[in-house]
Design an enzyme around this catalytic site. Sequence first.
Site: not given
Ligand code: PEP
Ligand code: MG
Length: 587
Positions: A207, A448, A472, A519
């Site tokens: 992140h 995910e 994920d 996303c």
């Molecule tokens: C993902 O896992 O692709 C996602 C968009 O959520 P995050 O990156 O916040 O886990």
């Molecule tokens: Mg995620």
Amino acid sequence: MADSPGGDPRPTNVCFTMHGIGVSGGIAIGHAHLFSGMSTEVDHYPIAAYDVPREQRRYDRAVKEVQEELKELADSVRHSASSELAPFVNVHLMLLQDSALSEVPREIIAEERCNAEWALRVQLDELTAQFDDIEDEYLRERENDVRQVAERVLGALAGSKRRIVPRPAREDPAILVARDLSPADVILFREHPFAAFVTDMGGATSHTAIMARSLAIPAIVALHHARSMIREDELIVIDGAQGVVIVNPDRAVLAEYRLKQNQARLERDKLKRIRTAAAATLDGTPIQLYANIELPSDIEAVRASGATGIGLFRSEFLFMNRRDLPDEDEQYEAYREVLEGMKGRPVNIRTLDIGADKALDGQENEAENPALGLRAIRYCLAEPELFNTQLRAILRASKHGKAMILIPMLCSWTELNQSLAAVARAKEELKTEGVKFDEHVPVGGMIEIPAAAIALPMFIRKLDFLSVGTNDLIQYTLAIDRADDSVAHLYDPLHPAVLSLLHGVIRTAHQHEKPIAVCGEMAGDVELTRLLLGFGLRHFSMHPASVLAVKQRVLTTSLPDIAPLVARVLKGEEPDKIRLVLGKLNG
Ligand code: PEP
Ligand code: MG
């Protein structure tokens, strides 16, 4: 802050290069600011009488941790070219053992029933006041040592809750050099802008890396020795795309990178011309390009990007860098601000995805495998009141725009049903209280976890829409911790297993006529735009900073033309061949 006494013994102004994983592209040229995560700015909060022993134990642990750290440091400098620094480290060790620092703050915790940080702060004020009255210059200088030791203890107490401190000396934005940065640290960059950051630890889709891309600043992780090799205020060049750091560049190198920087600026300016153009392929297929945000203040960047909706509002960032939880009204105001800012365009508010590399203050994740533990929807279902508060806030805000609820990390039938029941409960409560909201707020799920991708029909029937979290999905499919730099080279969006899952999810969603978006980071990677279009994806959500480049790629893509190459990628079994065909697809 000056480098630690353990710093390297190299001469100053020597030019050298370091290589890491470039996680956010772009060139930055600036002076290094070493981030040690220590500051004497602390919070003050009361604790209950029964919490006093626990807080004292916390303090003892921090003192012990610093003691170990100083002992190690003393050992390493003793055997190095900086051996003259050993006595200084020993002074710090002695100060730490003195009751003024090891005992008195514990007494203050008990007397004032306050947190350990505050107790140490009170004691530090007391000690420094005493130093002011000392005539002897040598002894007065020890005040600095006391302060430095206290800062180390505060750093140990803070753990992941360190604070970024702006560099006071220069006007131009600095380049932050840190051992590691948490997502909560990076969110503070909005307050103290930096031109770039580099860290010794971290993976490409941690992140922290995602935040760098969303801030559109170059970033490099996994450099291993940057924090110990680079010195405060040294001139450095960051090439985020290549993962290269050049320390003390000579004039020719500097000129070359200034040129590259200007070219990139011109490219960005050119892209701005397509901001208001409708996103459609050459054959006229409309494509939705949405933005991912972390905080309501990101709306400005969303507008500038030309994105037509928000596909992912990572609401957990409202919960970070604070000791208390945002209550229903505070959350309502935040969601309302985003919904109003988007003027009726869709806003997918993802419910709290805390856990793994994103921790709430004061809740260090002690699980053995946090990414596989109580994270995201699992956490929310285990904390029904916290979940209810958030759902009520989202529903209340829904009357101000087009809100959509997005549930992260769904995996089981029970979780799906419990999540939907929680939404129904929040709706019932608001109805009983006579509070207005949009009764038809769509509820979608993030796909995910491989289990959810494979058993997709189980989720599809009960959800209004789907969004694939590829970050994920890759992590869990390939068993690669996305935040761990030691396995970062194995994190591969083009792994045949990942491509097959992703393709299958998009196809199944279409068969069931369910809206589906991606996303995760793959959606904002321009090298993958055509591949995803060829998989049938028509809805992408990414950092605002990537929207224009992806739109450019969409505008120059003909779906019939790419179909045969996409089919070859899907049939490809060997990664090298897959990359080769992908190259042709983008050629
Ligand atoms: C993902 O896992 O692709 C996602 C968009 O959520 P995050 O990156 O916040 O886990
Ligand atoms: Mg995620």
